[in-house]
Design a protein around this motif. Sequence first.
Motif, PDB file in Angstrom:
ATOM      1  N   SER A  97       0.900  -1.218   0.012  1.00 33.18           N
ATOM      2  CA  SER A  97      -0.055   0.019  -0.112  1.00 33.18           C
ATOM      3  C   SER A  97       0.882   1.196   0.133  1.00 33.18           C
ATOM      4  O   SER A  97       0.320   2.387  -0.252  1.00 33.18           O
ATOM      5  N   GLU A  98       2.117   1.199   0.061  1.00 30.94           N
ATOM      6  CA  GLU A  98       3.135   2.206   0.207  1.00 30.94           C
ATOM      7  C   GLU A  98       3.584   2.562  -0.946  1.00 30.94           C
ATOM      8  O   GLU A  98       3.800   1.918  -2.006  1.00 30.94           O
ATOM      9  N   HIS A  99       3.515   3.855  -1.426  1.00 28.77           N
ATOM     10  CA  HIS A  99       3.706   4.651  -2.950  1.00 28.77           C
ATOM     11  C   HIS A  99       2.896   3.695  -3.891  1.00 28.77           C
ATOM     12  O   HIS A  99       3.621   3.388  -4.982  1.00 28.77           O
ATOM     13  N   ALA A 100       1.867   3.160  -3.653  1.00 32.31           N
ATOM     14  CA  ALA A 100       1.023   2.717  -4.883  1.00 32.31           C
ATOM     15  C   ALA A 100       0.015   3.567  -4.870  1.00 32.31           C
ATOM     16  O   ALA A 100      -0.813   4.037  -4.085  1.00 32.31           O
ATOM     17  N   CYS A 101      -0.530   3.790  -6.243  1.00 32.86           N
ATOM     18  CA  CYS A 101      -1.641   4.511  -6.590  1.00 32.86           C
ATOM     19  C   CYS A 101      -2.827   3.772  -6.539  1.00 32.86           C
ATOM     20  O   CYS A 101      -4.056   4.272  -6.693  1.00 32.86           O
ATOM     21  N   SER A 102      -2.753   2.555  -6.985  1.00 31.42           N
ATOM     22  CA  SER A 102      -4.025   1.717  -6.950  1.00 31.42           C
ATOM     23  C   SER A 102      -3.582   0.154  -6.583  1.00 31.42           C
ATOM     24  O   SER A 102      -2.413  -0.130  -6.831  1.00 31.42           O
ATOM     25  N   ARG A 103      -4.763  -0.673  -6.560  1.00 33.77           N
ATOM     26  CA  ARG A 103      -4.210  -1.990  -6.201  1.00 33.77           C
ATOM     27  C   ARG A 103      -5.500  -2.744  -6.639  1.00 33.77           C
ATOM     28  O   ARG A 103      -6.603  -2.396  -6.688  1.00 33.77           O
ATOM     29  N   PHE A 104      -5.097  -4.104  -6.961  1.00 24.62           N
ATOM     30  CA  PHE A 104      -6.199  -5.158  -7.691  1.00 24.62           C
ATOM     31  C   PHE A 104      -6.026  -6.269  -7.145  1.00 24.62           C
ATOM     32  O   PHE A 104      -4.784  -6.593  -6.601  1.00 24.62           O
ATOM     33  N   SER A 105      -7.033  -7.257  -7.024  1.00 27.15           N
ATOM     34  CA  SER A 105      -6.948  -8.495  -6.624  1.00 27.15           C
ATOM     35  C   SER A 105      -7.392  -9.407  -7.700  1.00 27.15           C
ATOM     36  O   SER A 105      -8.597  -9.235  -8.163  1.00 27.15           O
ATOM     37  N   VAL A 106      -6.831 -10.446  -7.966  1.00 29.47           N
ATOM     38  CA  VAL A 106      -7.193 -11.136  -9.039  1.00 29.47           C
ATOM     39  C   VAL A 106      -6.983 -12.766  -8.844  1.00 29.47           C
ATOM     40  O   VAL A 106      -6.286 -13.334  -8.195  1.00 29.47           O
ATOM     41  N   LYS A 107      -8.277 -13.419  -9.370  1.00 34.16           N
ATOM     42  CA  LYS A 107      -8.318 -15.104  -9.096  1.00 34.16           C
ATOM     43  C   LYS A 107      -8.183 -15.488 -10.403  1.00 34.16           C
ATOM     44  O   LYS A 107      -8.877 -15.170 -11.397  1.00 34.16           O
ATOM     45  N   VAL A 108      -7.156 -16.326 -10.439  1.00 31.59           N
ATOM     46  CA  VAL A 108      -6.525 -17.014 -11.682  1.00 31.59           C
ATOM     47  C   VAL A 108      -7.510 -17.922 -12.204  1.00 31.59           C
ATOM     48  O   VAL A 108      -7.935 -18.829 -11.452  1.00 31.59           O
ATOM     49  N   SER A 109      -7.721 -17.729 -13.417  1.00 37.00           N
ATOM     50  CA  SER A 109      -8.714 -18.694 -14.144  1.00 37.00           C
ATOM     51  C   SER A 109      -8.101 -19.577 -15.426  1.00 37.00           C
ATOM     52  O   SER A 109      -8.346 -20.685 -15.515  1.00 37.00           O
ATOM     53  N   ASN A 110      -6.592 -18.989 -15.859  1.00 42.19           N
ATOM     54  CA  ASN A 110      -6.055 -19.719 -16.683  1.00 42.19           C
ATOM     55  C   ASN A 110      -4.626 -19.526 -16.687  1.00 42.19           C
ATOM     56  O   ASN A 110      -4.194 -18.222 -16.204  1.00 42.19           O
ATOM     57  N   THR A 111      -3.682 -20.481 -17.122  1.00 44.91           N
ATOM     58  CA  THR A 111      -2.293 -20.186 -16.948  1.00 44.91           C
ATOM     59  C   THR A 111      -1.586 -20.783 -18.237  1.00 44.91           C
ATOM     60  O   THR A 111      -2.301 -21.560 -18.876  1.00 44.91           O
ATOM     61  N   LEU A 112      -0.759 -20.102 -18.599  1.00 43.33           N
ATOM     62  CA  LEU A 112       0.069 -20.435 -19.961  1.00 43.33           C
ATOM     63  C   LEU A 112       1.674 -20.357 -19.640  1.00 43.33           C
ATOM     64  O   LEU A 112       1.974 -19.556 -19.305  1.00 43.33           O
ATOM     65  N   ASP A 113       2.123 -21.547 -19.968  1.00 51.41           N
ATOM     66  CA  ASP A 113       3.598 -21.752 -19.989  1.00 51.41           C
ATOM     67  C   ASP A 113       4.281 -20.902 -21.158  1.00 51.41           C
ATOM     68  O   ASP A 113       3.953 -21.385 -22.086  1.00 51.41           O
ATOM     69  N   VAL A 114       4.983 -19.978 -21.142  1.00 55.26           N
ATOM     70  CA  VAL A 114       5.854 -19.375 -21.999  1.00 55.26           C
ATOM     71  C   VAL A 114       7.139 -19.335 -22.013  1.00 55.26           C
ATOM     72  O   VAL A 114       7.836 -18.513 -22.366  1.00 55.26           O
ATOM     73  N   GLY A 115       7.581 -20.526 -21.605  1.00 50.92           N
ATOM     74  CA  GLY A 115       9.050 -20.608 -21.567  1.00 50.92           C
ATOM     75  C   GLY A 115       9.566 -20.319 -20.180  1.00 50.92           C
ATOM     76  O   GLY A 115       9.758 -21.184 -19.150  1.00 50.92           O
ATOM     77  N   THR A 116      10.208 -19.176 -19.927  1.00 47.53           N
ATOM     78  CA  THR A 116      11.067 -18.821 -18.653  1.00 47.53           C
ATOM     79  C   THR A 116       9.912 -18.210 -17.951  1.00 47.53           C
ATOM     80  O   THR A 116      10.195 -18.218 -16.449  1.00 47.53           O
ATOM     81  N   HIS A 117       8.722 -17.988 -18.377  1.00 44.96           N
ATOM     82  CA  HIS A 117       7.607 -17.402 -17.210  1.00 44.96           C
ATOM     83  C   HIS A 117       6.354 -18.255 -17.434  1.00 44.96           C
ATOM     84  O   HIS A 117       6.113 -18.783 -18.567  1.00 44.96           O
ATOM     85  N   ILE A 118       5.496 -17.963 -16.499  1.00 46.81           N
ATOM     86  CA  ILE A 118       4.042 -18.301 -16.507  1.00 46.81           C
ATOM     87  C   ILE A 118       3.357 -17.218 -16.630  1.00 46.81           C
ATOM     88  O   ILE A 118       3.217 -16.312 -15.988  1.00 46.81           O
ATOM     89  N   LEU A 119       2.159 -17.219 -17.580  1.00 49.56           N
ATOM     90  CA  LEU A 119       1.220 -16.132 -17.740  1.00 49.56           C
ATOM     91  C   LEU A 119       0.051 -16.483 -17.026  1.00 49.56           C
ATOM     92  O   LEU A 119      -0.460 -17.653 -17.354  1.00 49.56           O
ATOM     93  N   PHE A 120      -0.346 -15.761 -16.223  1.00 47.31           N
ATOM     94  CA  PHE A 120      -1.612 -15.924 -15.299  1.00 47.31           C
ATOM     95  C   PHE A 120      -2.417 -15.174 -15.756  1.00 47.31           C
ATOM     96  O   PHE A 120      -2.479 -13.598 -15.821  1.00 47.31           O
ATOM     97  N   ILE A 121      -3.728 -15.435 -16.238  1.00 42.59           N
ATOM     98  CA  ILE A 121      -4.888 -15.055 -16.476  1.00 42.59           C
ATOM     99  C   ILE A 121      -5.883 -15.149 -15.662  1.00 42.59           C
ATOM    100  O   ILE A 121      -6.391 -16.143 -15.098  1.00 42.59           O
ATOM    101  N   GLY A 122      -6.742 -13.971 -15.118  1.00 41.16           N
ATOM    102  CA  GLY A 122      -7.716 -14.060 -14.055  1.00 41.16           C
ATOM    103  C   GLY A 122      -8.606 -13.126 -13.907  1.00 41.16           C
ATOM    104  O   GLY A 122      -8.474 -12.068 -14.581  1.00 41.16           O
ATOM    105  N   THR A 123      -9.785 -13.267 -13.141  1.00 38.05           N
ATOM    106  CA  THR A 123     -10.802 -12.276 -12.788  1.00 38.05           C
ATOM    107  C   THR A 123     -10.287 -11.413 -11.755  1.00 38.05           C
ATOM    108  O   THR A 123     -10.192 -11.657 -10.778  1.00 38.05           O
TER     109      THR A 123
END
Length: 220
Positions: A107-133
Amino acid sequence: MDTKAFRSVSYGLYIVGAKGADGNRAGCVVNTFAQVTSIPTQASVAINKENATCAAVRESGRFTVAVLDETATMDLIGTFGFHTSTDTDKFAACESGVDGEGTPYVSEHACSRFSVKVSNTLDVGTHILFIGTVEEAEVLSSETPMTYAFYHQVKGGKTPPKASSYQPDEEAAIPAGDASKRTAWRCTICGHVEYADELPDDFMCPICGAGKSLFERVEL
């Protein structure tokens, strides 16, 4: 392929928070958070597989995002960007809160915040892409959001090696006008180079806060 083309892509700077199955808090800096759709409101983020935060998001299926503003200090960015949550409770070093599911967020030095529930994941090599609501969203201040360009050009920040946009040639570049070899000290945590014959005993990295003992002597 000219990878310099990617430097024209605009990014923000964000801190992702998560809570693992063991209850431990994890967090890291990313520049890849993005809204995907508006109805329903979905968002995505890419996190390096080696980050403890990635494992925590996989375990819990949830994550928070704090949008850093231009007042964010390099100490805060260094804590979440260049250290590991495996042995450090990063949230203990700053002001924080928890969402309705108990997931931590900065909450420090942040102008907004979000909470996300993951619905899909995609393995993109070195990273995992998390997609959610997006389940929660809140404006925390009226400060200007920090862009990745501001972080580099105004704050003098470096890109962590695990970041999606890391480019070794750019981060290792010698400052203009420095043609001859000079004695320097390189931070083994974030790669920052300090030009000096010797470092003071109380020297701390201006990027990640590492002490003198974590610098290695180099000639550039």
